[in-house]
Design an enzyme around this catalytic site. Structure first.
Site, PDB file in Angstrom:
ATOM      1  N   ARG A  43       0.861  -1.182   0.000  1.00  0.00           N
ATOM      2  CA  ARG A  43       0.000   0.000   0.000  1.00  0.00           C
ATOM      3  C   ARG A  43       0.896   1.230   0.000  1.00  0.00           C
ATOM      4  O   ARG A  43       1.278   1.748   1.043  1.00  0.00           O
ATOM      5  CB  ARG A  43      -0.915   0.010   1.228  1.00  0.00           C
ATOM      6  CG  ARG A  43      -1.932   1.160   1.186  1.00  0.00           C
ATOM      7  CD  ARG A  43      -2.860   1.139   2.370  1.00  0.00           C
ATOM      8  NE  ARG A  43      -2.207   1.566   3.598  1.00  0.00           N
ATOM      9  CZ  ARG A  43      -2.833   1.691   4.769  1.00  0.00           C
ATOM     10  NH1 ARG A  43      -4.118   1.397   4.857  1.00  0.00           N
ATOM     11  NH2 ARG A  43      -2.171   2.086   5.844  1.00  0.00           N
ATOM     12  N   SER A 112     -11.491  -3.896   3.527  1.00  0.00           N
ATOM     13  CA  SER A 112     -11.334  -3.091   4.743  1.00  0.00           C
ATOM     14  C   SER A 112     -12.693  -2.794   5.344  1.00  0.00           C
ATOM     15  O   SER A 112     -13.599  -2.321   4.643  1.00  0.00           O
ATOM     16  CB  SER A 112     -10.639  -1.762   4.419  1.00  0.00           C
ATOM     17  OG  SER A 112      -9.308  -1.974   4.019  1.00  0.00           O
ATOM     18  N   LYS A 141      -4.650   6.778  11.078  1.00  0.00           N
ATOM     19  CA  LYS A 141      -6.079   7.108  11.020  1.00  0.00           C
ATOM     20  C   LYS A 141      -6.443   8.265  11.951  1.00  0.00           C
ATOM     21  O   LYS A 141      -7.603   8.473  12.260  1.00  0.00           O
ATOM     22  CB  LYS A 141      -6.919   5.872  11.409  1.00  0.00           C
ATOM     23  CG  LYS A 141      -6.753   4.686  10.468  1.00  0.00           C
ATOM     24  CD  LYS A 141      -7.255   4.991   9.070  1.00  0.00           C
ATOM     25  CE  LYS A 141      -7.107   3.776   8.157  1.00  0.00           C
ATOM     26  NZ  LYS A 141      -7.507   4.081   6.765  1.00  0.00           N
TER      27      LYS A 141
END
Length: 214
Positions: A43, A112, A141
């Site tokens: 990612r 996810s 996050k």
């Protein structure tokens, strides 16, 4: 058989972020695999398609050497091009049914999820596995999603039958709290990518996972 073997390697996933590395990216990955990582999820944001393809090709060789999974985040085209073991989808990805048509049934498709409702939807769509979190507060996050806490994993495991991979702020000091609640695997970023010694960091987590998997 290939599919079953790939699923078994979801117990310990490293999600990549080259910005965290204290050593070179590939050195960090190799050390993590040596320490016990079973799946690399690529990612990397901000790369051109060719740069991402080149990086994925290198990781395909490296993960094959360690008999580990390579899963590509979002980019089905890259996953197909390098013959990855799977692709991981988010809410902005191609629809699951389209990806399955392109990808076939031998490869893994992960999704996810951040709520039990999202997890149930992914299961209904026949995802092979889900990631769930953030379990704990995590820099990746920050300001976007609240931590759900380990207890939510146990609630989720009572409702879904596909593998649940917990992620978000997991490290050696709190991984047992996650495994205690029934997570089938964990996914980490900074606890290995940002470690001074990625191999030792991976080995410590791998040891604790192994105790729960016996």
């Amino acid at each position: 058989m290939v599919r079953k073997e790939s699923l078994s390697k979801l117990s310990f996933i490293l999600i990549t972020d080259r910005n965290f590395c204290k050593q070179s990216f590939l050195t960090t990955i190799k050390l993590a695999l040596k320490g016990g990582i079973k799946t690399i999820q690529l990612r990397e944001k901000g790369l051109t398609t060719y740069e991402l393809y080149s990086l994925a090709s290198e990781l395909r060789t490296t993960t094959s050497d360690f008999k580990a999974n390579l899963i590509i985040n979002d980019r089905v085209d890259i996953a197909l091009a390098v013959e990855a073991d799977g692709v991981h989808l988010g809410w902005q990805s191609l629809p699951y049914n389209i990806v399955r048509k392109l990808f076939g049934f031998e490869k893994l498709i992960g999704v996810s999820t951040h709520t039990i409702q999202e997890a149930l939807q992914a299961q209904e769509n026949k995802a092979d596995y889900i990631t769930f979190g953030p379990v704990f507060t995590t820099p990746s996050k920050a300001g976007l999603l609240d931590a759900v806490g380990p207890d939510e994993i146990q609630k989720l495991k009572n409702k879904v039958h596909i593998p649940v991979v917990a992620l978000g702020g997991i490290h050696e000091g709190n991984v047992e709290a996650v495994l205690d609640k029934g997570a089938d695997g964990i996914a980490v970023i900074s606890s290995i990518m940002h470690a001074d010694n990625p191999e030792n960091a991976a080995r410590s987590l791998s040891h604790k996972i192994g105790i729960y998997k016996k």
